[in-house]
Design a protein around this motif. Structure first.
Motif, PDB file in Angstrom:
ATOM      1  N   ASN A 347      25.830  30.452  28.449  1.00 13.15           N
ATOM      2  CA  ASN A 347      26.299  31.315  29.657  1.00 13.15           C
ATOM      3  C   ASN A 347      26.481  30.073  30.834  1.00 13.15           C
ATOM      4  O   ASN A 347      25.685  29.223  30.973  1.00 13.15           O
ATOM      5  CB  ASN A 347      25.119  32.230  30.160  1.00 13.15           C
ATOM      6  CG  ASN A 347      25.516  33.117  31.030  1.00 13.15           C
ATOM      7  OD1 ASN A 347      26.131  32.595  32.170  1.00 13.15           O
ATOM      8  ND2 ASN A 347      25.343  34.327  30.877  1.00 13.15           N
ATOM      9  N   ALA A 348      27.570  30.354  31.606  1.00 13.57           N
ATOM     10  CA  ALA A 348      27.880  29.471  32.610  1.00 13.57           C
ATOM     11  C   ALA A 348      26.899  29.876  34.013  1.00 13.57           C
ATOM     12  O   ALA A 348      27.088  29.226  35.113  1.00 13.57           O
ATOM     13  CB  ALA A 348      29.230  29.439  32.920  1.00 13.57           C
ATOM     14  N   GLY A 349      26.242  30.994  34.006  1.00 16.76           N
ATOM     15  CA  GLY A 349      25.653  31.330  35.372  1.00 16.76           C
ATOM     16  C   GLY A 349      26.691  32.029  36.178  1.00 16.76           C
ATOM     17  O   GLY A 349      25.989  32.033  37.514  1.00 16.76           O
ATOM     18  N   ILE A 350      27.646  32.638  35.859  1.00 14.59           N
ATOM     19  CA  ILE A 350      28.557  33.131  36.842  1.00 14.59           C
ATOM     20  C   ILE A 350      28.700  34.565  36.199  1.00 14.59           C
ATOM     21  O   ILE A 350      29.114  34.879  35.079  1.00 14.59           O
ATOM     22  CB  ILE A 350      29.831  32.536  37.014  1.00 14.59           C
ATOM     23  CG1 ILE A 350      29.534  31.016  37.567  1.00 14.59           C
ATOM     24  CG2 ILE A 350      30.725  33.125  38.169  1.00 14.59           C
ATOM     25  CD1 ILE A 350      28.914  30.778  38.945  1.00 14.59           C
ATOM     26  N   ASP A 351      28.284  35.682  37.266  1.00 11.68           N
ATOM     27  CA  ASP A 351      28.714  36.997  36.958  1.00 11.68           C
ATOM     28  C   ASP A 351      30.279  37.405  36.790  1.00 11.68           C
ATOM     29  O   ASP A 351      31.045  36.755  37.112  1.00 11.68           O
ATOM     30  CB  ASP A 351      28.202  38.001  37.939  1.00 11.68           C
ATOM     31  CG  ASP A 351      26.808  37.962  38.379  1.00 11.68           C
ATOM     32  OD1 ASP A 351      26.052  37.563  37.250  1.00 11.68           O
ATOM     33  OD2 ASP A 351      26.232  38.457  39.273  1.00 11.68           O
ATOM     34  N   SER A 352      30.480  37.966  35.615  1.00  9.83           N
ATOM     35  CA  SER A 352      31.915  38.296  35.122  1.00  9.83           C
ATOM     36  C   SER A 352      32.971  38.822  36.475  1.00  9.83           C
ATOM     37  O   SER A 352      34.020  38.387  36.191  1.00  9.83           O
ATOM     38  CB  SER A 352      31.905  39.076  33.966  1.00  9.83           C
ATOM     39  OG  SER A 352      31.486  40.238  34.371  1.00  9.83           O
ATOM     40  N   LYS A 353      32.426  39.527  37.257  1.00  7.72           N
ATOM     41  CA  LYS A 353      33.164  40.096  37.976  1.00  7.72           C
ATOM     42  C   LYS A 353      33.695  39.256  39.180  1.00  7.72           C
ATOM     43  O   LYS A 353      34.775  39.520  39.863  1.00  7.72           O
ATOM     44  CB  LYS A 353      32.156  41.156  39.037  1.00  7.72           C
ATOM     45  CG  LYS A 353      30.993  40.460  39.754  1.00  7.72           C
ATOM     46  CD  LYS A 353      29.886  41.433  40.325  1.00  7.72           C
ATOM     47  CE  LYS A 353      28.930  40.727  41.268  1.00  7.72           C
ATOM     48  NZ  LYS A 353      28.113  42.015  41.719  1.00  7.72           N
ATOM     49  N   TYR A 354      33.157  37.871  39.439  1.00  8.08           N
ATOM     50  CA  TYR A 354      33.685  36.970  40.020  1.00  8.08           C
ATOM     51  C   TYR A 354      34.747  36.083  39.636  1.00  8.08           C
ATOM     52  O   TYR A 354      35.431  35.472  40.285  1.00  8.08           O
ATOM     53  CB  TYR A 354      32.548  35.982  40.656  1.00  8.08           C
ATOM     54  CG  TYR A 354      31.440  36.559  41.419  1.00  8.08           C
ATOM     55  CD1 TYR A 354      31.683  37.416  42.349  1.00  8.08           C
ATOM     56  CD2 TYR A 354      30.132  36.514  40.891  1.00  8.08           C
ATOM     57  CE1 TYR A 354      30.644  37.965  43.208  1.00  8.08           C
ATOM     58  CE2 TYR A 354      29.128  37.014  41.771  1.00  8.08           C
ATOM     59  CZ  TYR A 354      29.330  37.650  42.767  1.00  8.08           C
ATOM     60  OH  TYR A 354      28.069  38.397  43.421  1.00  8.08           O
ATOM     61  N   PHE A 355      35.014  36.523  38.219  1.00  7.75           N
ATOM     62  CA  PHE A 355      36.436  35.784  37.823  1.00  7.75           C
ATOM     63  C   PHE A 355      37.722  36.291  38.020  1.00  7.75           C
ATOM     64  O   PHE A 355      38.670  35.732  38.012  1.00  7.75           O
ATOM     65  CB  PHE A 355      35.917  35.639  36.152  1.00  7.75           C
ATOM     66  CG  PHE A 355      34.903  34.598  35.897  1.00  7.75           C
ATOM     67  CD1 PHE A 355      35.444  33.416  35.552  1.00  7.75           C
ATOM     68  CD2 PHE A 355      33.766  35.225  35.799  1.00  7.75           C
ATOM     69  CE1 PHE A 355      34.285  32.370  35.087  1.00  7.75           C
ATOM     70  CE2 PHE A 355      32.900  33.956  35.421  1.00  7.75           C
ATOM     71  CZ  PHE A 355      33.176  32.827  35.066  1.00  7.75           C
ATOM     72  N   ASN A 356      37.662  37.639  38.509  1.00  9.70           N
ATOM     73  CA  ASN A 356      38.965  38.277  38.451  1.00  9.70           C
ATOM     74  C   ASN A 356      39.935  37.643  39.578  1.00  9.70           C
ATOM     75  O   ASN A 356      40.927  37.407  39.401  1.00  9.70           O
ATOM     76  CB  ASN A 356      38.781  39.592  38.766  1.00  9.70           C
ATOM     77  CG  ASN A 356      38.109  40.725  37.690  1.00  9.70           C
ATOM     78  OD1 ASN A 356      38.294  40.200  36.583  1.00  9.70           O
ATOM     79  ND2 ASN A 356      37.430  41.462  37.966  1.00  9.70           N
ATOM     80  N   VAL A 357      39.223  37.619  40.758  1.00 14.43           N
ATOM     81  CA  VAL A 357      40.174  37.061  41.999  1.00 14.43           C
ATOM     82  C   VAL A 357      40.414  35.514  41.517  1.00 14.43           C
ATOM     83  O   VAL A 357      41.752  35.285  41.814  1.00 14.43           O
ATOM     84  CB  VAL A 357      39.513  37.083  43.248  1.00 14.43           C
ATOM     85  CG1 VAL A 357      38.387  36.109  42.904  1.00 14.43           C
ATOM     86  CG2 VAL A 357      40.431  36.628  44.276  1.00 14.43           C
TER      87      VAL A 357
END
Length: 496
Positions: A347-357
């Motif tokens: 896990n890279a520690g970033i929530d998936s919702k932040y990737f979209n933008v």
């Protein structure tokens, strides 16, 4: 022991074998003897113990003249030789051939990863060499010639070369700043053509972007935006700036930066990710803030990332937050055993919702006319990418491009670096575009001139520049710096 390489490709992956020396014989505790061969580099070395198999032993009785008189105890204590294990590589042979063809007369790397497994589909280090040169009676002479070659064909660039990532690092900073809840997709900053920091410092941008949001900051590669974002992470995080830097560094390291990824090849370097101790020692106190390390906001300064790490970052973005350890051998033996470590999600520690933008911005880089890699658009494939131009204090800048495709259910993540080649949009992006199209479509459906321009170009330092079918392709909106961290009032120049 005999080796033959009918395709003459993937020399850095395969490695080569050589005769054991006394040090190796002693370390093997009797397994090797003088005249035996063992793996020295590449997969030959990494998997030596599996490839070599087990020796057979025959116990013979002899007379006083040392003449054989039959098997001792009728062969009761003899053992049968066991062949080494079969191995299945993850490399796509046709893609590897094509990548080496595209990189001829160029210095750099191509690393292609399948995001869903971590399997490496192409591993190109250029200049390369014919692995058949390391077989036969001329092996020693060939080795010395390769060793003395000024372009260093024995250097395994995908895992041993370290480069400042340049603007491709903005993808990481965009994700980390969102995870810290210091920016979001609706955060705007005003770009007047640069970012002011400290008392007199000024980091230039390539354009006056005006009011710009997160998505467009990726598409147009706005330096000013990331100056403000980095400042929020370090200066306005509600904690001492050194502690904020430690938190930022920990988040970046989760992407596999500053640590070896553990690829199944010897000699992998971990890259460079500066520590707070480095800056505290340099500035002789712990009162420094973002102004002192602002070059990190745009992927310059003390950062160093290998091409493998760059491709792995794209695999993380493609997977929306995780990666599998990159590897070149996907199965071992007749039972096709897969190592357990290659099945574990990291896990890279970033929530998936932040990737979209961020992915929206990367898609626009390639698929919209305003994007810096519009020339590398692929028909019927939505490739998401980021260009970079990395300053080289020893000559022309390095051309960098990272990407994954397609946007949904990604099948390929790629990093391309061409040293001394200038803008990422000019050389690395078209190479990556051709590799992606070749892998997904199994053929190239563009005009032959597009491919010929890449294959025929000689970008080696000192070579006469030859760019067939030359045309103005466009440039990436990338600023770069040398080390600006000694004082906070330096000016960061741009490459355009």
């Amino acid at each position: 022991t005999v080796r033959r390489y009918p395709d003459s490709i993937a020399a850095h992956f395969l490695g080569y074998i050589g005769e054991v020396n006394q040090k190796v014989i002693k370390k093997s505790k009797g397994f090797y003897s003088q005249g035996d061969y063992h793996g020295i580099t590449g997969i030959e070395k990494s998997y030596e113990e599996l490839l070599r198999g087990q020796r057979g032993v025959q116990n013979l009785m002899v007379d006083v003249l040392n003449r054989p008189k039959g098997n001792y105890a009728d062969g009761k204590y003899d053992t049968v030789a066991v062949s080494g294990e079969h191995m299945i590589s993850s490399l796509d042979k046709e893609l590897q051939k094509f990548g080496e063809q595209l990189m001829q007369n160029k210095i750099g790397s191509i690393v292609v990863i399948e995001p869903s497994t971590g399997e490496i589909l192409s591993f190109v280090s250029s200049p390369a060499y014919d692995p058949n040169l390391m077989v036969g009676r001329q092996r020693g002479n060939n080795y010395m010639a390769l060793l003395n070659d000024k372009y260093k064909p024995m250097f395994v660039r995908p895992i041993q070369a370290e480069y400042p990532p340049g603007s491709i690092f903005k993808v990481i900073n965009a994700l980390v700043a969102q995870q810290f809840k210091l920016i979001n997709e609706n955060t705007y900053f005003y770009c007047p053509g640069g970012y002011r920091y400290g008392r007199k410092g000024f980091m230039r941008c390539t354009h006056v972007h005006g009011s710009i949001n997160l998505k467009n900051s990726i598409t147009e590669s706005c330096n000013t935006y990331y100056g403000y974002a980095y400042s929020r992470m370090i200066d306005f995080a509600g904690m001492h700036s050194v502690n904020a830097f430690k938190r930022w560094r920990k988040a970046v390291s989760a992407f596999g930066i500053g640590t070896a990824l553990g690829i199944d090849l010897p000699g992998e370097r971990k890259g460079l990710l500066p520590t707070d101790e480095l800056y505290t020692k340099r500035f002789k106190n712990d009162q420094w803030g973002s102004a002192y390390t602002i070059s990190l906001s745009i992927g310059q300064g003390e950062l160093g990332i290998t091409p493998l790490q760059m491709a792995n970052v794209m695999a993380i973005v493609a997977n929306r937050g995780f990666f599998y350890k990159p590897h070149l051998i996907k199965a071992i033996g007749n039972k096709k055993v897969i190592k357990e470590e290659y099945l574990q999600k990291n896990n890279a520690g970033i929530d998936s919702k932040y990737f979209n933008v961020v992915i929206d911005g990367m898609s626009a880089v390639v698929n919209q006319p305003s994007g810096t890699a519009w020339y590398s658009k692929i028909e019927d494939i939505e490739m998401c990418g980021k260009t970079g131009t990395v300053q080289n204090p020893h000559g022309k800048d390095h051309s960098v491009f990272v990407a994954f495709a397609p946007r949904d259910n990604p099948k390929i993540a790629i990093a391309v670096i061409v040293e001394n080649a200038g803008f990422g949009a000019t050389w690395s992006a078209p190479i990556a575009s051709l590799m992606v199209e070749k892998y997904i479509k199994k053929s190239i459906n563009r005009p032959q001139a597009y491919t010929d321009r890449i294959i025929q170009a000689n970008l080696l330092p000192g070579a006469k520049e030859f760019y067939p079918a030359a045309k103005k392709i466009g440039t990436d909106n990338i600023s770069s710096t040398t080390n600006i961290n000694e004082k906070p009032n330096r000016v960061i120049r741009t490459n355009e």
